[in-house]
Write a protein that holds these residues in place. Sequence first.
Motif, PDB file in Angstrom:
ATOM      1  N   THR A   1      -3.622  -5.676  -1.708  1.00 18.58           N
ATOM      2  CA  THR A   1      -3.245  -4.210  -1.536  1.00 18.58           C
ATOM      3  C   THR A   1      -4.113  -3.376  -2.429  1.00 18.58           C
ATOM      4  O   THR A   1      -4.207  -2.274  -1.725  1.00 18.58           O
ATOM      5  CB  THR A   1      -1.651  -4.359  -2.302  1.00 18.58           C
TER       6      THR A   1
ATOM      7  N   THR B   1      -0.327   4.268   1.418  1.00 14.23           N
ATOM      8  CA  THR B   1      -0.878   5.168   2.543  1.00 14.23           C
ATOM      9  C   THR B   1      -0.060   4.628   3.708  1.00 14.23           C
ATOM     10  O   THR B   1       0.046   3.339   4.008  1.00 14.23           O
ATOM     11  CB  THR B   1      -2.136   5.271   2.786  1.00 14.23           C
TER      12      THR B   1
ATOM     13  N   ASP C   1      -5.605   0.030  -0.389  1.00 12.94           N
ATOM     14  CA  ASP C   1      -5.495   1.298  -0.820  1.00 12.94           C
ATOM     15  C   ASP C   1      -6.744   2.122  -1.156  1.00 12.94           C
ATOM     16  O   ASP C   1      -6.852   3.235  -0.677  1.00 12.94           O
ATOM     17  CB  ASP C   1      -4.460   1.231  -2.300  1.00 12.94           C
TER      18      ASP C   1
ATOM     19  N   GLY D   1      -2.612   2.215   5.260  1.00 13.39           N
ATOM     20  CA  GLY D   1      -2.717   0.975   4.427  1.00 13.39           C
ATOM     21  C   GLY D   1      -1.325  -0.118   4.871  1.00 13.39           C
ATOM     22  O   GLY D   1      -1.522  -1.148   4.872  1.00 13.39           O
TER      23      GLY D   1
ATOM     24  N   PRO E   1       0.784  -1.211  -0.098  1.00 13.75           N
ATOM     25  CA  PRO E   1      -0.096  -0.195   0.003  1.00 13.75           C
ATOM     26  C   PRO E   1       1.041   1.130  -0.070  1.00 13.75           C
ATOM     27  O   PRO E   1       1.983   1.144   0.354  1.00 13.75           O
ATOM     28  CB  PRO E   1      -0.652  -0.008   1.278  1.00 13.75           C
TER      29      PRO E   1
ATOM     30  N   ARG F   1      -7.136   5.404   1.306  1.00 18.15           N
ATOM     31  CA  ARG F   1      -6.643   6.475   0.657  1.00 18.15           C
ATOM     32  C   ARG F   1      -7.573   7.926   1.154  1.00 18.15           C
ATOM     33  O   ARG F   1      -8.778   7.671   1.304  1.00 18.15           O
ATOM     34  CB  ARG F   1      -6.935   6.462  -0.886  1.00 18.15           C
TER      35      ARG F   1
END
Length: 317
Positions: free
Chosen positions: A299, A260, A303, A263, A258, A307
């Motif tokens: 993943t 972030t 995300d 994440g 990810p 996000r």
Amino acid sequence: MSQVSQSNQTHQNLVVMPSPHIKDRATTSSVMLDVLIALAPTIIASAFLFGPRTILLTAVCVGCCVGFEYLFCMVAKREHTIRDLSACVTGVLLAMNLPASFPIWMAVIGCFAAIVITKELFGGIGQNFANPALVGRIVLFVSFAKYMTDWNTSSGLVVASATPLGMLAAGNTELPSYLNLFLGMKGGVLGETCILTLLIGGIYLVWRKVITPTIPLVYIGTVFVLCFLLGADPLYHILSGGLFLGAIFMATDYTTSPVTEKGKVVFAIGCGLITVIIRLYGSYAEGVSFAILLMNILTPHIDNLTRQVPFGGVQKK
């Protein structure tokens, strides 16, 4: 000079281009070079622990990965990408996931699965759904399980018939000490043995800002906490198997992890949870490779769920 001519000259110097506008000197090749530098201590340690054949195995994996990528680009009439060093990194990581006695011709099959099937058929670097070296290792494990679990070596300091996790699963009470686990005096694949050199490589990558410490710390910490809660020896489990190798060098892959921070935390916790479940309740002593692969598949969804909404945007329900 008149104000009009000054204004015209100013407009001529303006460059219109899409975002992002933040520039960085880092390139794909420089990042991959940093990863190779970070892996160098572990390569040296594996040669010291298991003998010079590890260098041959690593060289073959790197050469085959580069060769397969070059040939595929030539056949597909794509721009050659071997100069970005990503194929070299895949080759080294694949070699680090193999035992020292692994047959060379089988390693070539793993390179093909990693580069051609996992990477290039999906569009090349940045388009693969999973870490290529990880898929190559799993293909070899499923296809040649006998050779992937042969830990005997003819030279080097380490001569072992089983990995620490295998010994633990078999109920063996004569287990390596914590110090031996940390220094690599144990059986296993080339890159999972010496925790010291893996830590050195991980610290280097964090210092160079190639990776953030989020995934490695949360992944290893999750395994430690869950093992403690479930009654297993947490320190023994984090120092055994491919946890440090996977957490530092494969779970942090830009394409398959990810973007972030939130994440990354979710991703790493998922990796740790699956690893512990496989180790403690599965028929396979190790679970790192399968855990990372399963979380690689998730993943894109992680995300999407983590996000951040742009300022002024509306969260979709």
